[in-house]
Scaffold this motif. Structure first.
Motif, short mmCIF file in Angstrom:
data_model
loop_
_atom_site.label_atom_id
_atom_site.label_comp_id
_atom_site.label_asym_id
_atom_site.label_seq_id
_atom_site.Cartn_x
_atom_site.Cartn_y
_atom_site.Cartn_z
N PHE A 180 26.58 63.60 -14.36
CA PHE A 180 25.66 63.37 -13.25
C PHE A 180 24.89 64.65 -12.99
CE2 PHE A 180 29.00 60.29 -12.75
CZ PHE A 180 28.31 59.14 -12.39
N ASP A 181 23.57 64.58 -13.11
CA ASP A 181 22.73 65.76 -12.93
C ASP A 181 21.94 65.69 -11.61
OD1 ASP A 181 23.55 66.47 -15.46
OD2 ASP A 181 21.54 66.68 -16.28
N ASN A 182 21.48 66.87 -11.18
CA ASN A 182 20.49 67.05 -10.11
C ASN A 182 21.02 66.87 -8.69
OD1 ASN A 182 19.04 67.04 -12.47
ND2 ASN A 182 17.27 65.97 -11.65
N GLY A 183 22.31 66.51 -8.53
CA GLY A 183 22.89 66.43 -7.20
C GLY A 183 23.49 67.77 -6.83
N ASN A 238 26.87 73.90 -13.68
CA ASN A 238 25.71 74.56 -13.08
C ASN A 238 24.46 74.00 -13.76
OD1 ASN A 238 23.59 76.51 -12.91
ND2 ASN A 238 25.02 78.24 -12.86
N HIS A 239 23.49 73.54 -12.96
CA HIS A 239 22.26 72.96 -13.53
C HIS A 239 21.03 73.67 -12.97
CE1 HIS A 239 19.82 70.06 -15.55
NE2 HIS A 239 19.60 69.24 -14.53
N THR A 240 21.07 74.97 -12.98
CA THR A 240 20.01 75.88 -12.48
C THR A 240 19.92 75.88 -10.95
OG1 THR A 240 18.02 74.45 -12.39
CG2 THR A 240 18.62 75.41 -14.55
N HIS A 262 16.66 76.15 -9.01
CA HIS A 262 15.50 75.38 -8.52
C HIS A 262 15.23 74.10 -9.31
CE1 HIS A 262 14.42 79.39 -6.82
NE2 HIS A 262 13.97 78.64 -5.82
N HIS A 263 15.72 74.02 -10.57
CA HIS A 263 15.41 72.87 -11.42
C HIS A 263 13.89 72.69 -11.49
CE1 HIS A 263 15.66 68.75 -13.07
NE2 HIS A 263 16.88 69.09 -13.41
N ALA A 264 13.19 73.81 -11.62
CA ALA A 264 11.73 73.77 -11.53
C ALA A 264 11.08 73.46 -12.87
CB ALA A 264 11.22 75.10 -11.01
ZN LIG Z 1 18.16 67.80 -14.37
#
Ligand SMILES: [Zn+2]
Length: 215
Positions: free
Chosen positions: A7-10, A59-61, A63-65
């Motif tokens: 699961f990403d971005n949460g 860890n998924h960065t 800012h996720h920019a």
């Molecule tokens: Zn992502």
């Protein structure tokens, strides 16, 4: 058919608790790749709950920019990794890192030589993926797409998103469908999705980096 569910971005204050409920009901292990700017006193306990319930945290960065290869100052790859790592604290002890691709298929924008060196030196594992059913765009249809892709793969690393698109309302249905089709959910990741494992480069990422030209 083996599936590593990620699961990403949460984490998301409304969505992640339901995701955890559905995973617990099905007895399915997963990994949560958290975006640093999503972490606050409301969402950090969700990651703590996830770990207590047997899931892995990555860890998924911050800012996720944008992918590291095209980050514009003042955003910088190593800072994007370390800011989130600091916020995760002991939850980040496994040092799992997932870069931002800016699309389903990683390309030369994914990584930079400096960030790669940082991940190796820091003992990180870099976890990529091979099954992206575009749950953010295919809100209702992603479970079928994910299972269709998984059926053609020995070991899928599936990426879905615990964010407020509505897609996660189909998670329990997906888990049932997958079980019916004989899927085995596992916590580990196959070498072909792990270019760096615990600081050890397993395969070169040159095709995922823009190598600066020698001058
Ligand atoms: Zn992502």
């Amino acid at each position: 058919m083996k599936i590593s569910l990620t699961f990403d971005n949460g984490p998301h204050p409304d969505v992640t608790p339901r995701v955890l409920d559905d995973l617990a009901a099905a007895g399915t292990p997963a990994t949560f790749f958290a975006v640093g700017r999503q972490l606050d006193p409301d969402t950090l306990p969700l990651l703590r709950r996830a770990r207590e319930e047997g899931h892995r945290i990555g860890n998924h960065t911050f800012h996720h920019a944008a992918p590291f290869g095209v980050l514009e100052p003042p955003l910088e790859a190593i800072d994007e990794i370390e800011r989130t790592q600091a916020l995760l604290g002991d939850l980040g002890a496994e040092r799992l890192f997932r870069p931002t691709a800016g699309g389903e298929v990683p390309d030369r924008r994914l990584m930079t030589p400096a960030a790669h060196r940082h991940l190796v030196d820091g003992g990180y594992s870099c976890i990529l993926w091979n099954n992206v059913p575009r749950d953010w765009a295919n809100i209702d249809g992603w479970p079928q797409v994910a299972l269709g892709q998984a059926a053609g793969q020995d070991w899928s690393v599936l990426v879905i998103h615990d964010i407020a698109t509505g897609a996660m309302s189909h998670l329990s249905r997906f888990l049932e469908m997958a079980a019916d089709q004989g899927a085995q959910f596992v916590s580990d990741f196959p070498d072909n999705c792990v270019p760096i494992r615990a600081g050890e480069p397993l395969w070169p990422m040159d095709h995922l980096m823009r190598i600066p030209e020698a001058s």
